[in-house]
Write a protein that holds these residues in place. Structure first.
Motif, PDB file in Angstrom:
ATOM      1  N   UNK A 227      -8.388 -16.004  -0.331  1.00 55.46           N
ATOM      2  CA  UNK A 227      -8.868 -14.669   0.053  1.00 55.46           C
ATOM      3  C   UNK A 227      -8.546 -13.635  -1.036  1.00 55.46           C
ATOM      4  N   UNK A 228      -9.556 -12.883  -1.476  1.00 57.39           N
ATOM      5  CA  UNK A 228      -9.291 -11.846  -2.486  1.00 57.39           C
ATOM      6  C   UNK A 228      -8.421 -10.725  -1.923  1.00 57.39           C
ATOM      7  N   UNK A 229      -8.279 -10.693  -0.582  1.00 63.58           N
ATOM      8  CA  UNK A 229      -7.482  -9.629   0.046  1.00 63.58           C
ATOM      9  C   UNK A 229      -6.067 -10.070   0.373  1.00 63.58           C
ATOM     10  N   UNK A 230      -5.712 -11.311   0.016  1.00 62.00           N
ATOM     11  CA  UNK A 230      -4.392 -11.808   0.429  1.00 62.00           C
ATOM     12  C   UNK A 230      -3.254 -10.952  -0.154  1.00 62.00           C
ATOM     13  N   UNK A 231      -3.332 -10.675  -1.445  1.00 53.53           N
ATOM     14  CA  UNK A 231      -2.234  -9.913  -2.057  1.00 53.53           C
ATOM     15  C   UNK A 231      -2.132  -8.508  -1.479  1.00 53.53           C
ATOM     16  N   UNK A 232      -3.286  -7.919  -1.216  1.00 53.00           N
ATOM     17  CA  UNK A 232      -3.292  -6.573  -0.613  1.00 53.00           C
ATOM     18  C   UNK A 232      -2.635  -6.618   0.771  1.00 53.00           C
ATOM     19  N   UNK A 233      -2.912  -7.688   1.515  1.00 47.89           N
ATOM     20  CA  UNK A 233      -2.303  -7.849   2.838  1.00 47.89           C
ATOM     21  C   UNK A 233      -0.779  -7.962   2.720  1.00 47.89           C
ATOM     22  N   UNK A 234      -0.318  -8.816   1.816  1.00 49.06           N
ATOM     23  CA  UNK A 234       1.130  -9.040   1.674  1.00 49.06           C
ATOM     24  C   UNK A 234       1.818  -7.742   1.229  1.00 49.06           C
ATOM     25  N   UNK A 235       1.111  -6.946   0.446  1.00 50.72           N
ATOM     26  CA  UNK A 235       1.698  -5.676   0.002  1.00 50.72           C
ATOM     27  C   UNK A 235       1.740  -4.650   1.151  1.00 50.72           C
ATOM     28  N   UNK A 236       0.694  -4.638   1.961  1.00 51.22           N
ATOM     29  CA  UNK A 236       0.606  -3.611   3.019  1.00 51.22           C
ATOM     30  C   UNK A 236       1.432  -3.953   4.262  1.00 51.22           C
ATOM     31  N   UNK A 237       1.591  -5.254   4.559  1.00 47.32           N
ATOM     32  CA  UNK A 237       2.205  -5.668   5.832  1.00 47.32           C
ATOM     33  C   UNK A 237       3.595  -5.069   6.088  1.00 47.32           C
ATOM     34  N   UNK A 238       4.489  -5.003   5.068  1.00 44.78           N
ATOM     35  CA  UNK A 238       5.822  -4.438   5.342  1.00 44.78           C
ATOM     36  C   UNK A 238       5.760  -2.981   5.800  1.00 44.78           C
ATOM     37  N   UNK A 239       4.765  -2.269   5.327  1.00 46.25           N
ATOM     38  CA  UNK A 239       4.601  -0.858   5.728  1.00 46.25           C
ATOM     39  C   UNK A 239       4.273  -0.783   7.227  1.00 46.25           C
ATOM     40  N   UNK A 240       3.371  -1.651   7.699  1.00 44.27           N
ATOM     41  CA  UNK A 240       3.048  -1.650   9.127  1.00 44.27           C
ATOM     42  C   UNK A 240       4.296  -2.022   9.943  1.00 44.27           C
ATOM     43  N   UNK A 241       5.033  -3.024   9.434  1.00 43.18           N
ATOM     44  CA  UNK A 241       6.232  -3.475  10.169  1.00 43.18           C
ATOM     45  C   UNK A 241       7.258  -2.343  10.256  1.00 43.18           C
ATOM     46  N   UNK A 242       7.435  -1.609   9.165  1.00 41.84           N
ATOM     47  CA  UNK A 242       8.396  -0.481   9.178  1.00 41.84           C
ATOM     48  C   UNK A 242       7.982   0.574  10.188  1.00 41.84           C
ATOM     49  N   UNK A 243       6.670   0.898  10.195  1.00 44.46           N
ATOM     50  CA  UNK A 243       6.179   1.919  11.142  1.00 44.46           C
ATOM     51  C   UNK A 243       6.387   1.455  12.581  1.00 44.46           C
ATOM     52  N   UNK A 244       6.088   0.200  12.811  1.00 41.27           N
ATOM     53  CA  UNK A 244       6.196  -0.348  14.167  1.00 41.27           C
ATOM     54  C   UNK A 244       7.658  -0.354  14.609  1.00 41.27           C
TER      55      UNK A 244
END
Ligand code: DP6
Length: 353
Positions: A227-244
């Motif tokens: 997936x061309x979006x995999x790296x973007x996902x791995x970069x963004x996911x911690x931000x969602x986890x922190x907010x949650x």
């Protein structure tokens, strides 16, 4: 040592020795564990061999979805036998169970084969059977049956090796699994808040029957590779986890819900862009998502959706809105069944030797 060698040794040890057989009858335990739903999603591994997640995840354990597993190590068995909801498990399913049992045998320095009986006490509708509750219950029952008294963190680590989401089902309430660093096998989930922390509900809308075509293990691997979006996902996911995590601590449903929806849609976008694309959505999935938006926009009910690697929609809301949310989802075209879950309990060993 191969499985057959180990098993034969196990049978030799037991057979013809009444005393051992009597003792072996005690090598038995039953455990229950609940499924969980990730509020912040795990998708992708940083170490495939050790099964370490590439992103942090946060979950709510669900009270309504329980797996009960009994493990009995028996000297007269010459290989492990796995019963799953009344049928014999084989192939990949059985292999993953045997792998966990092998880890327990190694830790307990024992050689006996085991009989494993697992029942998913899930409500009638299909499509919810969960590897998370399954491996959490198996880890707790197998270690106790082998005479090991392990901490929750040790159990969580063992369950994680089989299925990372299972690491979270060891704990009740709201749970966090940090991301794993390659080569470090010590990763375990930890409890964030107990069940009583917040009177939330997860309303499940089941939109299809039967097993999904692409399981999460192979789906996330395909995403990582293609997936061309995999790296973007791995970069963004911690931000969602922190907010949650922050919104959970503050009991702020809107902030929690918005970050939760973004986490789920970002991981699905990453999965969809894989080669070949992984599309878990069904028409009823989109219809249920529309219902959730309408509940918010037209009726002012704070309800937020999340989806795992499948077509079902799970909706987070306040306890007092659960009936209205359930009714609205139940009326949605293509929704087959609804179910309301509360924050659930930790893994429990019911009967030990
Ligand atoms: C989409 O825990 O089933 O449900 O570690 O390969 O067994 P393995 O994967 P698994 O993945 C769950 C993925 C998810 C999101 C989540 O539960 O965090």
């Amino acid at each position: 040592m191969t499985r057959t060698q180990r098993s034969r040794k196990g049978s030799r040890r037991g057979r013809g020795k009444g005393r051992n057989e009597k003792n072996a009858a005690g090598f038995r335990a039953t455990a229950t564990a609940c499924a969980n739903i990730a509020l912040a999603k795990y998708w992708g591994k940083s170490d495939v061999e050790l099964n370490l997640p590439a992103v942090p995840s946060i979950s709510m354990t669900l009270d309504g979805l329980v797996t009960e597993t009994t493990v009995a190590f028996e000297p007269w068995l010459d290989h492990d036998v796995v019963h799953l909801d009344g049928r014999y498990a084989s192939g990949e399913e059985a292999r993953r169970v045997v792998e966990l049992l092998d880890r327990v045998r190694e830790a307990a320095r024992m050689h006996m084969a085991a009989r494993v009986v697992t029942e998913n006490r899930f409500p009638t509708a299909a499509g919810l059977a969960s590897s998370a509750s399954g491996f959490a219950a198996l880890a707790a029952a197998a270690t106790r049956a082998a005479g090991l008294v392990w901490t929750d963190a040790q159990l969580s680590r063992l369950a994680r090796r089989s299925s990372a989401s299972a690491a979270r089902s060891i704990f009740g309430g709201f749970v966090e699994l940090p991301r794993g660093r390659p080569g470090r096998d010590s990763l375990a989930a930890r409890a964030l808040h107990p069940r009583g922390h917040w009177n939330l509900r997860m309303v499940l809308a089941l939109t299809a029957k039967g097993k999904k075509k692409v399981g999460s293990t192979s789906g996330m691997e395909r995403s990582r590779r293609t997936s061309p979006y995999y790296e973007a996902w791995v970069e963004a996911a911690p931000k969602y986890a922190r907010r949650i995590k922050r919104a959970l601590a503050d009991k702020h449903l809107d902030r929690l819900g918005r970050a939760m929806e973004q986490s789920t849609l970002a991981f699905h976008a990453c999965a969809m862009a894989s080669d070949p694309g992984i599309i878990y959505f069904q028409p009823a999935t989109l219809a249920a998502l529309t219902t959730v938006r309408r509940l918010r926009e037209d009726r002012g009910i704070p309800a937020y959706a999340t989806m795992d690697a499948g077509p079902h929609v799970k909706v987070l809301c306040r306890g007092r809105d659960a009936d209205a949310v359930r009714r609205a989802l139940g009326r949605t075209e293509g929704v087959l069944h609804t179910l309301v879950c509360r924050p659930g309990p930790a893994v429990k060993v019911k009967r030990a030797r």
